[in-house]
Design an enzyme around this catalytic site. Structure first.
Site, short mmCIF file in Angstrom:
data_model
loop_
_atom_site.label_atom_id
_atom_site.label_comp_id
_atom_site.label_asym_id
_atom_site.label_seq_id
_atom_site.Cartn_x
_atom_site.Cartn_y
_atom_site.Cartn_z
N ASP A 13 -29.38 -69.13 -65.58
CA ASP A 13 -28.50 -68.24 -66.35
C ASP A 13 -28.65 -66.78 -65.96
O ASP A 13 -28.50 -65.88 -66.79
CB ASP A 13 -28.73 -68.42 -67.86
CG ASP A 13 -28.56 -69.86 -68.28
OD1 ASP A 13 -27.66 -70.53 -67.74
OD2 ASP A 13 -29.34 -70.33 -69.14
N LYS A 16 -25.29 -66.32 -61.89
CA LYS A 16 -24.93 -66.79 -60.54
C LYS A 16 -23.42 -66.95 -60.39
O LYS A 16 -22.85 -66.61 -59.36
CB LYS A 16 -25.61 -68.15 -60.26
CG LYS A 16 -27.13 -68.06 -60.26
CD LYS A 16 -27.77 -69.42 -60.10
CE LYS A 16 -27.62 -70.34 -61.30
NZ LYS A 16 -28.35 -69.92 -62.52
N ASN A 38 -25.49 -80.02 -66.00
CA ASN A 38 -26.52 -79.24 -66.71
C ASN A 38 -26.29 -77.74 -66.48
O ASN A 38 -26.75 -76.91 -67.25
CB ASN A 38 -27.94 -79.64 -66.27
CG ASN A 38 -28.14 -79.70 -64.76
OD1 ASN A 38 -27.18 -79.67 -64.00
ND2 ASN A 38 -29.38 -79.80 -64.33
N GLY A 40 -24.18 -74.20 -66.31
CA GLY A 40 -23.07 -73.51 -66.98
C GLY A 40 -22.92 -72.17 -66.31
O GLY A 40 -23.76 -71.29 -66.51
N HIS A 41 -21.92 -72.03 -65.46
CA HIS A 41 -21.73 -70.79 -64.71
C HIS A 41 -20.48 -70.09 -65.22
O HIS A 41 -19.39 -70.67 -65.20
CB HIS A 41 -21.59 -71.08 -63.21
CG HIS A 41 -22.85 -71.62 -62.61
ND1 HIS A 41 -22.99 -71.87 -61.26
CD2 HIS A 41 -24.04 -71.96 -63.16
CE1 HIS A 41 -24.20 -72.33 -61.02
NE2 HIS A 41 -24.86 -72.41 -62.17
N GLN A 223 -29.07 -73.97 -61.71
CA GLN A 223 -30.45 -73.84 -62.20
C GLN A 223 -31.14 -72.70 -61.42
O GLN A 223 -30.47 -71.73 -61.11
CB GLN A 223 -31.23 -75.16 -62.07
CG GLN A 223 -30.77 -76.24 -63.03
CD GLN A 223 -29.48 -76.91 -62.62
OE1 GLN A 223 -29.36 -77.43 -61.53
NE2 GLN A 223 -28.50 -76.93 -63.50
P1 GDP Z 1 -25.36 -68.63 -64.50
O1 GDP Z 1 -25.69 -69.95 -65.06
O2 GDP Z 1 -26.45 -68.07 -63.65
O3 GDP Z 1 -24.04 -68.58 -63.78
O4 GDP Z 1 -25.24 -67.65 -65.74
P2 GDP Z 1 -24.48 -67.95 -67.14
O5 GDP Z 1 -23.02 -67.91 -66.93
O6 GDP Z 1 -25.04 -69.17 -67.79
O7 GDP Z 1 -24.98 -66.76 -68.02
C1 GDP Z 1 -24.75 -65.45 -67.67
C2 GDP Z 1 -23.94 -64.77 -68.78
O8 GDP Z 1 -23.94 -63.38 -68.53
C3 GDP Z 1 -22.47 -65.17 -68.80
O9 GDP Z 1 -22.03 -65.08 -70.12
C4 GDP Z 1 -21.81 -64.10 -67.93
O10 GDP Z 1 -20.44 -63.91 -68.26
C5 GDP Z 1 -22.61 -62.91 -68.29
N1 GDP Z 1 -22.82 -61.88 -67.26
C6 GDP Z 1 -22.99 -62.01 -65.92
N2 GDP Z 1 -23.30 -60.81 -65.38
C7 GDP Z 1 -23.34 -59.92 -66.41
C8 GDP Z 1 -23.65 -58.53 -66.51
O11 GDP Z 1 -23.99 -57.86 -65.55
N3 GDP Z 1 -23.61 -57.98 -67.75
C9 GDP Z 1 -23.27 -58.69 -68.87
N4 GDP Z 1 -23.25 -58.07 -70.03
N5 GDP Z 1 -22.98 -59.99 -68.81
C10 GDP Z 1 -23.03 -60.59 -67.60
P1 IMO Z 2 -27.57 -72.77 -64.80
O1 IMO Z 2 -27.05 -73.30 -63.49
C1 IMO Z 2 -30.89 -72.72 -67.62
C2 IMO Z 2 -33.21 -76.43 -67.97
C3 IMO Z 2 -33.15 -77.18 -69.28
C4 IMO Z 2 -34.54 -77.80 -69.30
C5 IMO Z 2 -34.77 -78.15 -67.84
C6 IMO Z 2 -34.46 -79.60 -67.48
O2 IMO Z 2 -26.51 -72.51 -65.80
O3 IMO Z 2 -28.50 -71.62 -64.58
P2 IMO Z 2 -32.19 -80.95 -67.15
O4 IMO Z 2 -31.06 -81.20 -68.10
O5 IMO Z 2 -31.77 -80.24 -65.90
O6 IMO Z 2 -33.01 -82.17 -66.88
O7 IMO Z 2 -33.17 -79.95 -67.97
O8 IMO Z 2 -33.92 -77.28 -67.08
N1 IMO Z 2 -31.90 -76.15 -67.35
C7 IMO Z 2 -31.32 -74.94 -67.32
N2 IMO Z 2 -31.69 -73.77 -67.87
N3 IMO Z 2 -29.77 -72.79 -66.87
C8 IMO Z 2 -29.41 -73.93 -66.29
O9 IMO Z 2 -28.38 -74.02 -65.41
C9 IMO Z 2 -30.16 -75.10 -66.54
N4 IMO Z 2 -30.07 -76.39 -66.16
C10 IMO Z 2 -31.14 -77.02 -66.64
O10 IMO Z 2 -32.94 -76.29 -70.35
O11 IMO Z 2 -35.49 -76.83 -69.67
MG MG Z 3 -25.84 -70.91 -66.89
#
Ligand code: GDP
Ligand code: IMO
Ligand code: MG
Length: 428
Positions: A13, A16, A38, A40-41, A223
């Site tokens: 998270d 990416k 698993n 969430g981007h 991840q």
């Molecule tokens: P990922 O799994 O690495 O793609 O990240 P996620 O999407 O799960 O979580 C990142 C969160 O931060 C999402 O809600 C994005 O929309 C948000 N985001 C990404 N870059 C920035 C930033 O520079 N500032 C803020 N405030 N939000 C951001």
């Molecule tokens: P993105 O791509 C954050 C964590 C789960 C758990 C461990 C194993 O959005 O960054 P799994 O379901 O993969 O067997 O769970 O990995 N986990 C993540 N944490 N971001 C993710 O994906 C994750 N995908 C799995 O919370 O601790």
């Molecule tokens: Mg994510």
């Protein structure tokens, strides 16, 4: 032969999706090489928020081909749902290609993931319950079903029935759960199989051809390094290889093609699920970051654990991945804090201090973070588009992170929207 790997350097998270969406502007292909739903981007374009789970983040760019590589485990009905969600937002999904060798997440994988978490009780890993661990277990045990099995209905029925002979023993005898029926599974997956069949192909060849034309290929990790099955905080990890080494295997290309490895680094740290986290905050500052940053999971809605940036684990991630650039994200969330702390060393249980990441799980669990402190900044930085437009204290913070990691900054993200970004250099 420019392949650029983008990976999470912490526990996921990091943002990416946003970074890949930006870099995809100059790419021909964006490839997911591991994991499944698993992940969430999030990609935010104007007011539209797209939450991608299996589809590569490059899908939003009409000129980019999106590839789901053979290192992934794919949940077919969830993928169809995701494609429908994207289409409802006007995103064209015709340019998606799925590896014939990617493994299928079966309904019994979801059941086994949940049952095993329940069985573990207080020792639960906190998985996303998307069946990821059991799907990769079957892959490694050489009994998994792949996309090429899914799209041929008779073969899928036969392979499912064969798999259930063993799975039903596990479900009933180990977990005391109900057995599953092959016909039900075939019926449940048939519409998705029909919808996805035309997209299933030899994706490694597609990538190879794009590289041959000297086109930019982005490899999008899900991840993160510290959740990697080999190099992460085992057993509190996912079941795939999200670090740079996994990119070549999961996409099916030679390491010789990789020109850059961009590590996406959140300006602080977050973690969902169980496992060691030396800089975790259990105080008002931690709560403040969680609420200001809306740190709730994109896939599961769980409250993320948050803490200061951890340069010890990040230096380890820089080494393991051979990072050539940092994309520092969510810097704007730190605006409003008087003081910014950076963990520069760990104090081990025996009182000694180290800059190297300890591999022993018991040592790690008892490790204390040793901090360096920098003055914070107050300004709203989401409008900054150049480094000079950032407040001095924010600049100093970014520079210190890069210095401690020994890796230059490539991008600084200052807001969730696509354009909220300071691009210092294009890695392609
Ligand atoms: P990922 O799994 O690495 O793609 O990240 P996620 O999407 O799960 O979580 C990142 C969160 O931060 C999402 O809600 C994005 O929309 C948000 N985001 C990404 N870059 C920035 C930033 O520079 N500032 C803020 N405030 N939000 C951001
Ligand atoms: P993105 O791509 C954050 C964590 C789960 C758990 C461990 C194993 O959005 O960054 P799994 O379901 O993969 O067997 O769970 O990995 N986990 C993540 N944490 N971001 C993710 O994906 C994750 N995908 C799995 O919370 O601790
Ligand atoms: Mg994510």
């Amino acid at each position: 032969m420019p392949a650029i790997v983008v990976i999470g350097a912490q526990w996921g998270d990091e943002g990416k999706g946003k970074i890949v969406d930006h870099l995809a502007e100059r790419a021909a292909l964006v490839v997911r090489f591991q994991g499944g739903n698993n992940a969430g981007h999030t990609v935010m374009i104007g007011d539209t928020v797209l939450k991608l789970h299996q589809v590569p983040s490059g899908i939003t760019r009409p000129n980019v081909a999106a590839v789901m590589g053979h290192g992934m485990v794919i949940n077919p009905p969830a993928l169809v749902e995701e494609l429908e969600m994207l289409e409802s937002h006007g995103v064209v999904t015709d340019n998606l290609h799925i590896s014939a060798n990617a493994h299928v997440v079966m309904p019994y994988h979801l059941a086994l993931d949940a049952l095993e978490e329940q069985r573990r009780g207080p020792l639960a890993l906190g998985t996303t319950k998307r069946g990821i661990g059991p799907a990769y277990t079957d892959k490694v045990a050489r009994r998994g079903l792949r996309m090429q099995d899914l799209v041929e209905v008779d073969r899928f029925r036969r392979r499912t029935a064969e798999a259930l002979e063993r799975v039903n023993l596990e479900l009933t005898r180990i977990y005391g759960a109900e057995p599953m029926c092959a016909d039900d599974i075939v019926e449940q997956y048939a519409p998705a199989a029909r919808r996805l069949a035309p997209l299933v192909t030899d994706t490694s060849l597609l990538i190879h051809e794009a590289l041959g034309r000297d086109e930019n290929v982005l490899l999008e990790g899900a991840q993160a390094t510290m959740l990697d099955i080999d190099v992460g905080t085992y057993p509190f990890v996912t079941s795939s290889s999200p670090s740079a080494g996994g990119a070549c295997l999961g996409a099916g290309i030679s390491p010789l093609h990789v020109r850059e490895v961009i590590g996406v680094v959140k300006a602080y740290t977050s973690r969902v699920g169980s496992g060691p986290f030396p800089t975790e905050l259990h105080d008002a500052v931690g709560d403040w970051i969680i609420e200001r940053g809306h740190e709730y999971g994109t896939s599961t809605g769980r409250r993320r654990r948050c803490g200061w940036i951890d340069l010890v684990s990040l230096r380890y991630a820089a080494r393991i991945n051979g990072l050539t650039g940092i994309a520092l994200t969510r810097l704007d969330i730190l605006s409003g804090l008087n003081e910014l702390k950076l963990c520069v060393r760990y104090r081990l249980p025996d009182g000694t201090e180290t800059c190297e990441y300890p591999l022993d799980t018991n040592v790690l669990a008892q490790t204390e973070a040793v901090y360096e402190s920098l003055p914070g900044f107050e300004e709203d930085i989401s409008g900054a588009r150049s480094f000079a437009e950032l407040p001095e204290n924010a600049q100093a913070y970014c520079q210190r992170v890069a210095e401690l990691l020994g890796v230059p900054l490539a991008l600084i993200s200052v807001g969730a929207e696509r354009n909220d970004l300071v691009a210092l250099r294009w890695p392609m």
